[in-house]
Write an enzyme that holds these catalytic residues in place. Structure first.
Site, short mmCIF file in Angstrom:
data_model
loop_
_atom_site.label_atom_id
_atom_site.label_comp_id
_atom_site.label_asym_id
_atom_site.label_seq_id
_atom_site.Cartn_x
_atom_site.Cartn_y
_atom_site.Cartn_z
N ASP A 185 0.84 -1.18 0.00
CA ASP A 185 0.00 0.00 0.00
C ASP A 185 0.88 1.24 0.00
O ASP A 185 1.96 1.24 0.60
CB ASP A 185 -0.90 -0.01 1.23
CG ASP A 185 -1.92 1.11 1.20
OD1 ASP A 185 -2.58 1.26 0.16
OD2 ASP A 185 -2.06 1.82 2.21
N PHE B 130 -8.40 26.90 10.00
CA PHE B 130 -8.76 26.08 8.83
C PHE B 130 -10.04 25.33 9.14
O PHE B 130 -10.22 24.79 10.23
CB PHE B 130 -7.64 25.09 8.51
CG PHE B 130 -7.99 24.11 7.44
CD1 PHE B 130 -7.78 24.43 6.10
CD2 PHE B 130 -8.54 22.87 7.74
CE1 PHE B 130 -8.11 23.53 5.09
CE2 PHE B 130 -8.87 21.97 6.75
CZ PHE B 130 -8.65 22.30 5.42
N GLN C 277 -14.96 23.44 5.40
CA GLN C 277 -15.87 24.17 4.52
C GLN C 277 -15.12 25.23 3.71
O GLN C 277 -15.29 25.35 2.50
CB GLN C 277 -16.99 24.83 5.34
CG GLN C 277 -18.00 23.86 5.94
CD GLN C 277 -17.40 23.08 7.11
OE1 GLN C 277 -16.57 23.60 7.85
NE2 GLN C 277 -17.84 21.83 7.25
N MET D 144 -9.42 26.87 3.87
CA MET D 144 -8.40 27.92 3.98
C MET D 144 -8.08 28.16 5.45
O MET D 144 -8.88 27.84 6.32
CB MET D 144 -8.89 29.24 3.38
CG MET D 144 -8.93 29.32 1.89
SD MET D 144 -9.11 31.05 1.36
CE MET D 144 -10.47 31.62 2.36
N SER D 145 -6.92 28.73 5.68
CA SER D 145 -6.58 29.26 6.99
C SER D 145 -5.87 30.58 6.76
O SER D 145 -5.50 30.91 5.62
CB SER D 145 -5.68 28.30 7.78
OG SER D 145 -4.43 28.16 7.13
N ASP E 85 -5.25 -4.19 6.31
CA ASP E 85 -5.84 -4.09 7.65
C ASP E 85 -7.35 -3.93 7.64
O ASP E 85 -7.98 -3.98 8.69
CB ASP E 85 -5.21 -2.93 8.42
CG ASP E 85 -5.41 -1.59 7.73
OD1 ASP E 85 -6.04 -1.57 6.65
OD2 ASP E 85 -4.93 -0.58 8.25
#
Length: 722
Positions: A333, A402, A405, A408-409, A558
């Site tokens: 993986d 952040f 929705q 952004m921060s 897993d």
């Protein structure tokens, strides 16, 4: 659509800071043989000499039969020669059983360490009827009764709170908690276990550190993975593997051939006037049959399983360990195995008239309110720069956190006299562009074109672009640049894949990413093939195609969605932290839940096969010297011309026979550490391994007996009467 792309290829898992490896099994990594182990193994070695026990090894049963016969003959007609031969025949049997007993003693020591982690606990069992359990009521609030953990059965539901021990293996069906698994895995850092995902499995004997969980028991005490591992390392559940059975049949056939050859030798000797003593014939038989590998075969198998257990891997059968040594295709993986699992900031790309230092400062400030791994990685990237900007926010600053929705921060900084407030934003390109439109202060078309080129460039390499923008007062907004986020390939992964390629193993990276991202990461990691946008059905189909081509496939997983592929794989390694479906489908369980362990498992399997092959080669080769010792000794008195075969210049016929028998016994004892430790494995092609083993163990098996028998003869010749 699934993309399967062919390209032109881990280090062991990186432990979290502060973790340790102090689990009982890891602590068991020790010298190959210690005196304490030898002392502990002596009673088992003596019990192993019981003919009923030796039935599984016809070679040793023949040796013991010969020892019994020579004992009777020596008692009837005592002589130094007859008693020396008898003594060393018994020593041969004892050394053989001692080798197996030492291997089992090592397992018992590990089992004792594991058993120390187990204790009988009181469990709070939910006693509500099934219809109540399905009604949606919180299970933790239903009536419960205290019962002994030993009385639990599969399907029982128990409530475990902070400070309590989980009474048996199971799945979390309600709640989330931190769990201390250090007694099993050796990791001091607690792990999160919660319901409804691939991290719902808990192991009996581990301790809940916080909160409360409701667990449905899948393996009660006495049937847990730890119990099964204890039985495995003690040897009580070890079954002979197909290769081991085949080799044992070969050794049995060779023994039968030599028994017939020696039995028919006497009539010809009598006819030729060279009648032989029965003790001499028994010595010849024991020296000619493959006693070395026959004595060490079982110890090699036990030690191979032991090395796997030391890595905290529970194999359901020895067949799986052997299959690991013959694996042709390895499915890995991407996330958490080849890459670190979270995207990281790797580069800052300025746009327009912005400088890299200005972009770095703005990106850092705009990321202070972003608590995602990606946001933290931006702060770390900037802080590790030699020209890293000061990290203090001025008074009056307002962080913009952040959210999923806004995507952004940012931060709003107070303005200086004569200037307006400074607004910094960092986020997805589309989100920042929406913010720019909302400010009614769009950048220039040239800046937007350059930004589009940078964003496209990052996306084409499989990365994720984040845009950093700034607005000063009412002035037009400026796009400062792009932060390049990417899946970071673990250090040393390419080298590990190079090693796998040298073993002749093809690696396939399995990921749900799109084909562009998958190809970029695969090229960087050096993986052979890629299975992109993979579904459970795609994994299963790939494994079947490989197997139809005659190849053995190994994979790790897993989740419940991995169960079909794990069941289909020749070597399916399930993570202990995964679902019960995955663990039941695989034929190995990794208690560390480390997908990169698959590479170590392959190496352990190959070492097991190489050790068995190397010592078989040595055993067959060292019989040659015994011919030159015993055959001339038997017939030189009747046919002096055979003296030419006495190339070692042995003292007398009696000393030659005794020396060969003594060497035959001592070589078993000398090879016990190698059988337990295993022949060192170096990644290389099958032909290179064959050449190396023939040179080292084939040639060594020819030369060592000539030297050993000669040295023993020098010592034996000092005895009066020989």
């Amino acid at each position: 659509m699934t993309h399967h792309t062919t390209l032109t290829p881990p280090q062991p898992s990186t432990r979290p800071s502060g973790t340790t490896a102090s689990a009982p099994l890891r602590g068991a990594r020790q010298r190959s043989v210690t005196w304490a182990q030898v002392r502990a193994a002596l009673p088992g070695a003596l019990r192993g000499m019981d003919p009923r026990t030796l039935r599984h090894s016809p070679v040793l049963l023949v040796v013991e039969g010969g020892a019994v016969l020579t004992t009777v003959l020596a008692a009837a007609s005592p002589s130094l020669f007859s008693w020396l031969v008898t003594l060393w025949l018994w020593a041969t049997v004892f050394f053989a059983t001692l080798a197996e007993s030492i291997a089992e003693a090592r397992g018992r020591a590990q089992a004792s360490s594991l058993r120390a982690t187990q204790r009988t606990t009181t469990a709070r069992k939910v006693v509500a009827p099934r219809d109540t359990l399905a009604s949606g009521t919180s299970l933790g609030e239903l009536p419960a009764v205290e019962v002994a953990s030993a009385d639990l059965t599969v399907g029982d539901v128990v409530v475990v709170v902070a400070g309590e021990t989980i009474p048996g293996d199971g799945d979390v069906i309600e709640g989330v908690a931190t769990v201390d698994e250090s007694a099993i895995t050796g990791e001091s850092a607690p792990v999160i276990r919660e319901s409804g995902g691939d991290r719902c499995a808990v192991t009996g004997g581990t301790v809940v550190l916080s909160d409360r969980i409701v667990v449905r028991i899948t393996n009660p005490p006495g049937q847990s993975f730890v119990d099964r591992m204890i039985a495995l390392v003690e040897g009580s559940e070890r079954q002979r593997t197909p290769n081991e059975v085949a080799l044992n049949l070969l050794l049995t056939a060779l023994t039968a051939v030599f028994v017939l050859a020696v039995a028919t030798l006497q009539p010809f000797a009598v006819y030729s006037g060279a009648r032989q003593d029965v003790i001499v014939l028994v010595a010849l038989l024991v020296c000619l049959i493959p006693t070395t590998i026959g004595a060490l075969l079982s110890a090699i198998g036990i030690a191979g399983m032991d090395r796997l257990v030391q890595r905290n891997v529970l194999a359901m059968s020895g067949r799986a360990v052997e299959a690991a040594g013959d694996v042709d295709v390895l499915l890995l993986d991407k996330t958490g195995t080849i890459t670190y699992g979270n995207r990281r900031a790797t580069d800052l790309l300025p746009v327009g008239d912005a400088g890299e230092a200005e972009l770095a400062a703005a990106a850092r400030l705009a990321s202070l309110a972003d608590d995602t791994p990606e946001g933290r990685s931006i702060v770390e990237l900037v802080d590790h720069r030699s020209d890293a900007p000061a990290g203090e926010l001025p008074a009056g600053s307002e962080l913009v956190p952040f959210t999923a929705q806004t995507r952004m921060s940012g931060v709003d900084l107070p303005g200086t006299p004569g200037e307006g407030a400074v607004r910094l934003r960092k986020g997805a390109a589309s989100a920042v562009q929406r913010w720019l439109r909302s400010t009614a202060a769009q950048p220039t078309a040239e800046t937007l074109d350059e930004l589009s080129r940078q964003v496209d460039s990052v996306a084409r390499t499989g990365g994720t672009p984040l845009v950093v923008a700034q607005q000063l007062g009412d002035a037009p907004a400026r796009v400062l640049g792009v932060v390049h986020l990417k899946d970071v390939v673990k250090d040393g992964v390419r080298e590990r894949f190079d090693e796998l390629r040298a073993m002749g193993i093809r690696t396939v990276m399995v990921t749900g990413d799109n084909a562009v991202t998958a190809r970029a990461i695969a090229a960087e990691a050096g993986v052979d093939d890629v299975l992109a946008e993979a579904t459970p059905e795609d994994k299963l189909a790939l494994i079947r195609r490989e197997q139809e081509g005659g190849r053995l496939v190994a994979m790790a997983g897993d989740g419940t969605n991995d169960a079909p592929a794990l069941a289909q794989s020749d070597v399916g390694v399930a993570m202990a932290s995964g679902t019960s479906a995955a663990k039941e489908a695989g034929n190995m369980v990794d208690l560390d839940s480390d997908p990169t362990k698959l590479i170590e498992i392959v190496e352990v399997g190959k070492q097991l096969l190489i050790t068995r092959g190397a010592l078989t080669t040595f055993s067959v080769a060292n019989d040659v010297a015994k011919y030159f010792a015993i055959l001339p000794a038997m017939f030189v008195g009747f046919f002096p011309q055979l003296g030419l075969l006495n190339v070692m210049g042995l003292h007398s016929p009696e000393s030659a026979i005794v020396s060969a028998v003594i060497f035959n016994a001592l070589v078993i004892l000398a090879l016990v550490p190698l059988a337990l430790r295993g022949v060192r494995y170096r990644p290389s092609s099958a032909s290179a391994l064959l050449r190396r083993n023939l040179c080292v163990y084939g040639l060594g098996g020819l030369v060592a007996p000539f030297l050993g028998i000669k040295l023993i003869d020098l010592a034996v010749s000092l005895l009066p009467g020989l």
